[in-house]
Scaffold this motif. Structure first.
Motif, PDB file in Angstrom:
ATOM      1  N   PRO A 250      -1.643   2.848   2.114  1.00  0.00           N
ATOM      2  CA  PRO A 250      -2.945   2.679   1.123  1.00  0.00           C
ATOM      3  C   PRO A 250      -3.534   2.108   1.565  1.00  0.00           C
ATOM      4  O   PRO A 250      -4.221   1.428   1.611  1.00  0.00           O
ATOM      5  N   ALA A 251      -5.341   2.233   0.369  1.00  0.00           N
ATOM      6  CA  ALA A 251      -6.341   1.875  -0.043  1.00  0.00           C
ATOM      7  C   ALA A 251      -5.812  -0.236   0.648  1.00  0.00           C
ATOM      8  O   ALA A 251      -5.182  -0.323  -0.158  1.00  0.00           O
ATOM      9  N   GLY A 252      -6.987  -0.691   1.367  1.00  0.00           N
ATOM     10  CA  GLY A 252      -6.501  -1.519   1.660  1.00  0.00           C
ATOM     11  C   GLY A 252      -5.738  -2.080   2.937  1.00  0.00           C
ATOM     12  O   GLY A 252      -5.909  -3.097   3.464  1.00  0.00           O
ATOM     13  N   ARG A 253      -4.729  -0.956   3.472  1.00  0.00           N
ATOM     14  CA  ARG A 253      -3.947  -1.546   4.628  1.00  0.00           C
ATOM     15  C   ARG A 253      -4.211  -0.775   5.064  1.00  0.00           C
ATOM     16  O   ARG A 253      -4.132  -0.965   6.187  1.00  0.00           O
ATOM     17  N   SER A 254      -5.415   0.678   5.221  1.00  0.00           N
ATOM     18  CA  SER A 254      -5.741   1.824   6.351  1.00  0.00           C
ATOM     19  C   SER A 254      -7.092   1.110   6.950  1.00  0.00           C
ATOM     20  O   SER A 254      -7.172   0.554   6.073  1.00  0.00           O
TER      21      SER A 254
ATOM     22  N   GLU B 294      -3.793   7.138   3.735  1.00  0.00           N
ATOM     23  CA  GLU B 294      -3.426   7.711   5.250  1.00  0.00           C
ATOM     24  C   GLU B 294      -1.793   7.418   5.961  1.00  0.00           C
ATOM     25  O   GLU B 294      -1.328   6.977   5.737  1.00  0.00           O
ATOM     26  N   LEU B 295      -2.160   8.673   6.576  1.00  0.00           N
ATOM     27  CA  LEU B 295      -0.322   8.955   6.765  1.00  0.00           C
ATOM     28  C   LEU B 295      -0.318   8.110   8.305  1.00  0.00           C
ATOM     29  O   LEU B 295      -1.506   9.350   9.112  1.00  0.00           O
TER      30      LEU B 295
ATOM     31  N   ALA C  67       9.609  15.581   8.755  1.00  0.00           N
ATOM     32  CA  ALA C  67       9.170  13.905   8.511  1.00  0.00           C
ATOM     33  C   ALA C  67       7.964  14.064   7.559  1.00  0.00           C
ATOM     34  O   ALA C  67       8.193  13.386   6.670  1.00  0.00           O
ATOM     35  N   ALA C  68       6.912  14.307   8.577  1.00  0.00           N
ATOM     36  CA  ALA C  68       5.564  14.633   7.004  1.00  0.00           C
ATOM     37  C   ALA C  68       5.926  15.291   5.951  1.00  0.00           C
ATOM     38  O   ALA C  68       5.550  14.758   4.929  1.00  0.00           O
ATOM     39  N   GLN C  69       6.229  16.820   6.499  1.00  0.00           N
ATOM     40  CA  GLN C  69       6.386  16.926   5.124  1.00  0.00           C
ATOM     41  C   GLN C  69       6.929  16.335   4.238  1.00  0.00           C
ATOM     42  O   GLN C  69       6.567  15.881   2.892  1.00  0.00           O
ATOM     43  N   ALA C  70       8.339  15.527   4.130  1.00  0.00           N
ATOM     44  CA  ALA C  70       8.740  14.992   3.952  1.00  0.00           C
ATOM     45  C   ALA C  70       7.456  13.749   2.460  1.00  0.00           C
ATOM     46  O   ALA C  70       7.775  13.787   1.536  1.00  0.00           O
ATOM     47  N   LEU C  71       7.636  12.754   3.712  1.00  0.00           N
ATOM     48  CA  LEU C  71       6.596  11.467   2.977  1.00  0.00           C
ATOM     49  C   LEU C  71       5.272  12.134   2.012  1.00  0.00           C
ATOM     50  O   LEU C  71       4.408  11.699   1.387  1.00  0.00           O
ATOM     51  N   LEU C  72       4.578  13.057   2.538  1.00  0.00           N
ATOM     52  CA  LEU C  72       3.451  14.180   1.462  1.00  0.00           C
ATOM     53  C   LEU C  72       4.148  14.413   0.170  1.00  0.00           C
ATOM     54  O   LEU C  72       3.185  14.536  -0.283  1.00  0.00           O
ATOM     55  N   ARG C  73       5.214  15.172   0.324  1.00  0.00           N
ATOM     56  CA  ARG C  73       5.765  15.426  -0.952  1.00  0.00           C
ATOM     57  C   ARG C  73       5.624  13.630  -1.981  1.00  0.00           C
ATOM     58  O   ARG C  73       5.138  14.253  -2.717  1.00  0.00           O
ATOM     59  N   TYR C  74       6.593  12.547  -1.488  1.00  0.00           N
ATOM     60  CA  TYR C  74       6.874  12.011  -1.824  1.00  0.00           C
ATOM     61  C   TYR C  74       4.962  11.238  -2.104  1.00  0.00           C
ATOM     62  O   TYR C  74       5.288  10.953  -3.344  1.00  0.00           O
ATOM     63  N   GLY C  75       4.451  11.235  -0.965  1.00  0.00           N
ATOM     64  CA  GLY C  75       3.313  11.002  -1.203  1.00  0.00           C
ATOM     65  C   GLY C  75       2.526  11.186  -2.716  1.00  0.00           C
ATOM     66  O   GLY C  75       1.863  11.310  -3.937  1.00  0.00           O
ATOM     67  N   PHE C  76       2.366  12.826  -2.864  1.00  0.00           N
ATOM     68  CA  PHE C  76       2.062  13.526  -3.833  1.00  0.00           C
ATOM     69  C   PHE C  76       2.900  13.202  -5.588  1.00  0.00           C
ATOM     70  O   PHE C  76       2.359  13.129  -6.344  1.00  0.00           O
TER      71      PHE C  76
ATOM     72  N   ARG D 166      -4.999  12.616  -2.613  1.00  0.00           N
ATOM     73  CA  ARG D 166      -5.499  12.949  -0.792  1.00  0.00           C
ATOM     74  C   ARG D 166      -5.110  12.227   0.354  1.00  0.00           C
ATOM     75  O   ARG D 166      -4.524  10.444  -0.226  1.00  0.00           O
ATOM     76  N   ILE D 167      -4.423  12.318   1.125  1.00  0.00           N
ATOM     77  CA  ILE D 167      -4.460  11.534   1.914  1.00  0.00           C
ATOM     78  C   ILE D 167      -4.769  12.135   3.639  1.00  0.00           C
ATOM     79  O   ILE D 167      -5.274  13.216   3.535  1.00  0.00           O
ATOM     80  N   TRP D 168      -5.161  10.864   3.715  1.00  0.00           N
ATOM     81  CA  TRP D 168      -6.680  11.165   5.389  1.00  0.00           C
ATOM     82  C   TRP D 168      -5.203  10.922   6.122  1.00  0.00           C
ATOM     83  O   TRP D 168      -4.098  10.873   6.398  1.00  0.00           O
ATOM     84  N   CYS D 169      -5.550  11.746   7.882  1.00  0.00           N
ATOM     85  CA  CYS D 169      -4.798  11.744   8.726  1.00  0.00           C
ATOM     86  C   CYS D 169      -5.740  11.326  10.365  1.00  0.00           C
ATOM     87  O   CYS D 169      -7.226  12.249   9.909  1.00  0.00           O
ATOM     88  N   SER D 170      -5.391  10.243  10.463  1.00  0.00           N
ATOM     89  CA  SER D 170      -6.435  10.198  12.294  1.00  0.00           C
ATOM     90  C   SER D 170      -6.095  10.115  13.401  1.00  0.00           C
ATOM     91  O   SER D 170      -4.519  10.097  13.026  1.00  0.00           O
TER      92      SER D 170
END
Length: 177
Positions: free
Chosen positions: A67-71, A81-82, A99-108, A115-119
């Motif tokens: 989350p904001a602050g840890r990224s 940020e994923l 795994a990413a789809q599961a975490l995206l579902r959880y996040g949203f 919004r979820i970012w990825c770098s």
């Protein structure tokens, strides 16, 4: 699932691979005790999970939502940020997109993110492929970014996925059928 100190040997098995850490922005682990310390200090943070094999329960990678602050990114409160990495023997089997789809579902759906970012480092083509499979859209690139854990400068790519775009990709907050 969450990381456990008993995962240290599994973590070391994959995080000591010289092709894993440098692709994710960190140096390979040097021993099991270092991996145990990484679990205690970093992998025990909230929303950080071990990617495990269903059959054995062995950890083979990591995925998290920062989350904001840890990224390291300047995120708004409703963004995260994923991040992820996977042991090399498991590349190309569709495990990280799953795994990413599961975490995206959880996040949203559960965390209410907008919004979820990825770098990724520009040369990490596997990471870019995971992002594309998950619906992330290229946002921008930055050249010559210092990576302190690698003691090197690298080019980075940034992508994002909005909740609206995630929903438009035929995804839903209901449990998959």
């Amino acid at each position: 699932r969450v990381w456990r100190e008993t995962d240290a040997a599994d973590l070391y098995r994959y995080a000591s691979d010289p092709q894993i850490g440098p692709l994710a922005g960190w140096a390979p682990h040097t021993d099991v005790e270092e991996s145990r310390q990484i679990i205690r200090l970093f992998l025990s943070e909230e929303e950080t999970y071990a990617v495990v094999l269903r059959q054995s329960g062995h950890a083979i990678g990591c995925i998290d939502l920062k989350p904001a602050g840890r990224s390291n990114l300047a995120l708004l409160p409703n963004e995260a940020e994923l991040g992820y990495w996977l042991g090399r023997p498991y590349w190309g089997h569709g495990l990280m997109p799953e795994a990413a789809q599961a975490l995206l579902r959880y996040g949203f759906c559960e965390l209410g993110l907008e919004r979820i970012w990825c770098s990724s480092l520009a040369y990490n083509h596997n990471s870019l492929r995971v992002q594309q499979k998950c619906g992330f859209v290229h946002h921008h690139e930055v050249s010559h970014v210092y990576q302190p854990l690698l003691h090197a400068y690298c080019d980075k790519r940034y992508a994002c996925l909005t909740y609206a775009d995630w929903l438009a990709g035929q995804r839903t907050c209901h449990a998959p059928a």
